[in-house]
Enzyme design. Structure first.
Site, PDB file in Angstrom:
ATOM      1  N   HIS A 214      41.906  36.376  93.095  1.00  0.00           N
ATOM      2  CA  HIS A 214      40.484  36.086  93.112  1.00  0.00           C
ATOM      3  C   HIS A 214      39.810  36.854  94.329  1.00  0.00           C
ATOM      4  O   HIS A 214      38.967  35.708  94.805  1.00  0.00           O
ATOM      5  CB  HIS A 214      40.001  34.848  92.769  1.00  0.00           C
ATOM      6  CG  HIS A 214      39.958  34.682  91.147  1.00  0.00           C
ATOM      7  ND1 HIS A 214      39.678  35.410  90.252  1.00  0.00           N
ATOM      8  CD2 HIS A 214      40.782  33.888  90.380  1.00  0.00           C
ATOM      9  CE1 HIS A 214      39.976  34.676  88.812  1.00  0.00           C
ATOM     10  NE2 HIS A 214      40.605  34.082  88.578  1.00  0.00           N
TER      11      HIS A 214
ATOM     12  N   GLU B 283      45.455  32.458  87.859  1.00  0.00           N
ATOM     13  CA  GLU B 283      45.089  33.483  87.891  1.00  0.00           C
ATOM     14  C   GLU B 283      45.764  34.617  89.149  1.00  0.00           C
ATOM     15  O   GLU B 283      44.765  35.540  89.291  1.00  0.00           O
ATOM     16  CB  GLU B 283      43.926  33.933  87.550  1.00  0.00           C
ATOM     17  CG  GLU B 283      43.516  32.922  85.792  1.00  0.00           C
ATOM     18  CD  GLU B 283      42.225  33.062  85.585  1.00  0.00           C
ATOM     19  OE1 GLU B 283      42.183  33.377  84.605  1.00  0.00           O
ATOM     20  OE2 GLU B 283      41.430  33.495  86.224  1.00  0.00           O
TER      21      GLU B 283
ATOM     22  N   ASP C  73      35.102  34.802  94.708  1.00  0.00           N
ATOM     23  CA  ASP C  73      35.688  34.975  93.782  1.00  0.00           C
ATOM     24  C   ASP C  73      35.674  37.023  93.612  1.00  0.00           C
ATOM     25  O   ASP C  73      35.195  37.487  94.833  1.00  0.00           O
ATOM     26  CB  ASP C  73      35.538  34.925  92.495  1.00  0.00           C
ATOM     27  CG  ASP C  73      36.140  34.698  91.305  1.00  0.00           C
ATOM     28  OD1 ASP C  73      36.594  35.384  91.447  1.00  0.00           O
ATOM     29  OD2 ASP C  73      36.759  33.953  90.853  1.00  0.00           O
TER      30      ASP C  73
HETATM   31  C1  ACM Z   1      39.670  28.752  86.306  1.00  0.00           C
HETATM   32  O1  ACM Z   1      39.513  29.066  85.249  1.00  0.00           O
HETATM   33  N1  ACM Z   1      39.963  30.506  85.998  1.00  0.00           N
HETATM   34  C2  ACM Z   1      40.419  28.099  86.871  1.00  0.00           C
END
Ligand code: ACM
Length: 628
Positions: free
Chosen positions: A282, A346, A207
């Site tokens: 991410h 995201e 991440d």
């Molecule tokens: C997530 O909670 N961003 C998959």
């Protein structure tokens, strides 16, 4: 107001009613139809009496080298029960006694459902039948029923269990990027998953705030990407945000050797490990290590120190694809999993919108916009993974701009994405935050809960989540292959807090994944089976959120007479209480019999309770105001 019935308001009497369940396991098993087993089996018929495990008990097996049998042998050794197991093939069947025998039987002709087992316990002996995972799950059920006595002895209640799971996929996720957890803890996490028959560990390895898996071809991913200079203190945003950092370097990663160790450890417990390499968003840790993979090579990037969604991430150039394919190849070498998780969530697209390179790719590939570019990116990654005979899983954003063929969707932003994917004929794993599947959400409204990211996922919400949306037709419903809960760790820096957020909600989710809907019953789960399970977990050294006393509620009641009936939420625990409005502690009065209150006119009595377990774990307090 659950469990509180207001009776005979005319004479101003309110009774707190409670079926007097038992805190002792054997009694608890009497009051619930499931012999205390979690997740509740498909079918249970309770017998009379118990099988007594003694030092003379013979454990007979027909597949001594099978991994499920090896697991059981190890359990017996640790529990101080049988010292040896006997290979069936060495026994003279004609002279074989069928008394005082535990027989683990993998050779049988019956049709058995995948992962299913049958367990028969009577006074003379135990027979467990099942193949592979089925045998392993039968063993887990048997272990839950064993009430240890002194050395070499144990009592196991008689009964018959027929069992198999509702869904083939029963998953638990852990984010090790925001905070890192060592190999010993990952094994402990896998152990508790196995106890409750979960079969997929979704390991969120990368991440913005850390890259946590060694990639030999790209060593800077861990040399640079596994370390951050500091970490956000407190909430990222909102009225309680501190805006502060801890000024403390943080890091950690798993070597490939450690990954193999975890994968093998999990496999011995019928748990598949799904690695997640979160792409294309991410990826701050990745571009901090290799800025040439970003869209603006003139910038320097830092491994993320705060939470949330970043503007910068990998650029979808050929150079990036080459690196990512090589990274994924190493990942696939380490993880035999059929499923490889490629993230997809995201992705802010900010860096792509600023980038001429991206505009050129959009034009060259005749894509509509940055959403189309994300879809193109995910498809290229998916094709590469699929070329190695693996299936990709992605978060539900991978639907945007067109879903890559064969991709499995994890529906996290509610169920809409999952529904759409199932309607398109894709397999779906349901893990919606709105369904109580986000275990970083807070478990009660009490101010005594630890700092969390927010959200609200109390135990009953997790328990009552139904993963198959009724809007799907029968054929589409088959695409819902299971459920998963996610544990993101922005606000969870220690193993103890991971366990607090995980347990007992994971048991509720496990039951959702395993037990047929028609026999799921929250009261039976929470009041009759959970207290014993929590005592088992206590014994095994797990932390967990202690539920408030059974029968205790935060409420205001009007009346002149009250009877309050309580029960500890954990077997062997005590309920302590105060009636003067002060916060109770382990030195306050211990509940031992129904409390009778007479409230003088114009007065209020405030009953506060907590539960304290033998190991000293404490629940949040409850407050019931009784006013006349
Ligand atoms: C997530 O909670 N961003 C998959």
């Amino acid at each position: 107001m659950r469990r509180i019935k207001s009776l005979n308001q005319k004479i101003n009497t309110v009774l707190v009613l409670l079926a007097l369940g038992a805190s002792h396991p054997v009694l608890a098993q009497k009051s619930d139809p499931n012999m205390g087993i979690v997740p509740a089996p498909v079918s249970v018929s309770k017998g009379k009496g118990a099988f007594k495990f003694t030092p003379e008990t013979i454990v007979l097996v027909d597949s001594p080298n099978h991994k499920a049998i090896k697991f059981f042998k190890e359990y017996l050794r640790k529990a101080g029960l049988a010292t040896s197991v006997t290979d069936m093939s060495t026994v003279d069947k004609k002279r074989m006694s069928l008394t005082n025998t535990v027989y683990l039987n993998m050779t049988f002709s019956d049709e058995m459902r995948p992962e299913g087992y049958e367990l028969n316990i009577d006074g003379d002996g135990i027979e467990l039948r099942g193949h592979g995972a089925g045998m392993f799950y039968g063993i887990q059920t048997l272990i839950q029923l064993i009430e240890p006595g002194s050395k070499g002895y144990a009592t196991i209640p008689c009964g018959k269990v027929r069992d198999f799971p509702r869904f083939p996929y029963r998953g638990m996720h852990l984010d090790v990027a925001r905070h890192f957890f060592d190999v010993a803890f990952i094994k402990k996490y896998i152990d508790v998953m196995a106890m409750y028959k979960l079969n997929n560990f979704h390991w969120h390895l990368t991440d913005d705030q850390g890259w946590r898996v060694e990639i030999k071809k790209y060593p800077k991913l861990t040399e640079v990407g596994s370390k951050r200079a500091q970490t956000r203190v407190g909430r990222e945003s909102g009225p309680t945000a501190t805006g502060m950092f801890d000024n403390t370097p943080y890091g950690g990663f798993y070597t490939q050797e450690e990954v193999y160790e975890i994968v093998n450890y999990a496999a011995a417990r019928y748990i598949n490990v799904i690695p997640e390499i979160d792409l294309p968003g991410h990826t701050m840790a990745m571009i901090a290590a290799y800025p040439e993979l970003s869209c603006d090579k003139s910038k320097t990037y830092q491994v993320g120190e705060k939470w949330g969604v970043y503007d910068d991430f990998v650029c979808p150039t050929e150079e990036t694809f080459k690196v990512l394919f090589e990274v994924l190849n190493e990942v696939m070498d380490m993880f035999p999993s059929k499923y490889i998780h490629i993230g997809g969530d995201e992705c802010s697209k900010v860096a792509w919108k600023r980038s001429q390179v991206c505009r050129d790719i959009i034009a060259e590939k005749k894509l509509m916009n940055e959403e189309g570019l994300q879809s193109y990116f995910v498809s290229r990654i998916a094709k590469h993974v699929q070329s190695q005979q693996r299936q990709v899983i992605g978060w539900d954003e991978i639907l945007e701009g067109g879903l890559a063929e064969g991709a499995v969707v994890m529906s996290w932003r509610g169920t809409k994405g999952g529904i759409a994917a199932a309607q398109l004929g894709h397999d779906v794993i349901m893990t919606p935050g709105s369904g109580g599947m986000y275990f970083d959400h807070v478990q009660s409204k009490s101010p005594q809960e630890p700092l969390s990211i927010g959200g609200f996922a109390p135990l009953d919400k997790t328990y009552n989540y139904e993963p198959v949306p009724s809007v799907l037709n029968k054929a589409q419903q088959k695409h819902i292959i299971g459920v998963q809960a996610n544990l993101w760790t922005e606000y969870i820096a220690t193993p103890g807090k991971v366990e607090y957020m995980l347990l007992p909600r994971m048991l509720a989710m496990a039951e959702t994944g395993w037990t047929p809907t028609q026999i799921r019953d929250y009261k039976d789960f929470a009041n009759d089976r959970l207290p014993h399970q929590l005592a088992l977990l206590d014994n095994l050294g797990y932390n967990y959120r202690v539920p408030v006393a059974i029968g205790a509620v935060d409420t205001t009641m009007k009346g002149s007479k009250f009877t309050v009936v309580l029960e500890p939420s954990v077997e062997g625990a005590k309920v302590h209480y105060t009636i003067d409005g002060t916060e109770p502690s382990a030195t306050d009065l211990i509940y031992s019999a129904p409390l009778e209150f007479k409230i003088p006119e114009g007065s209020t009595v405030t009953l506060k309770t907590i539960v304290v377990t033998p190991s000293g774990k404490t629940s949040v307090s409850t407050t019931a105001k009784m006013q006349n």
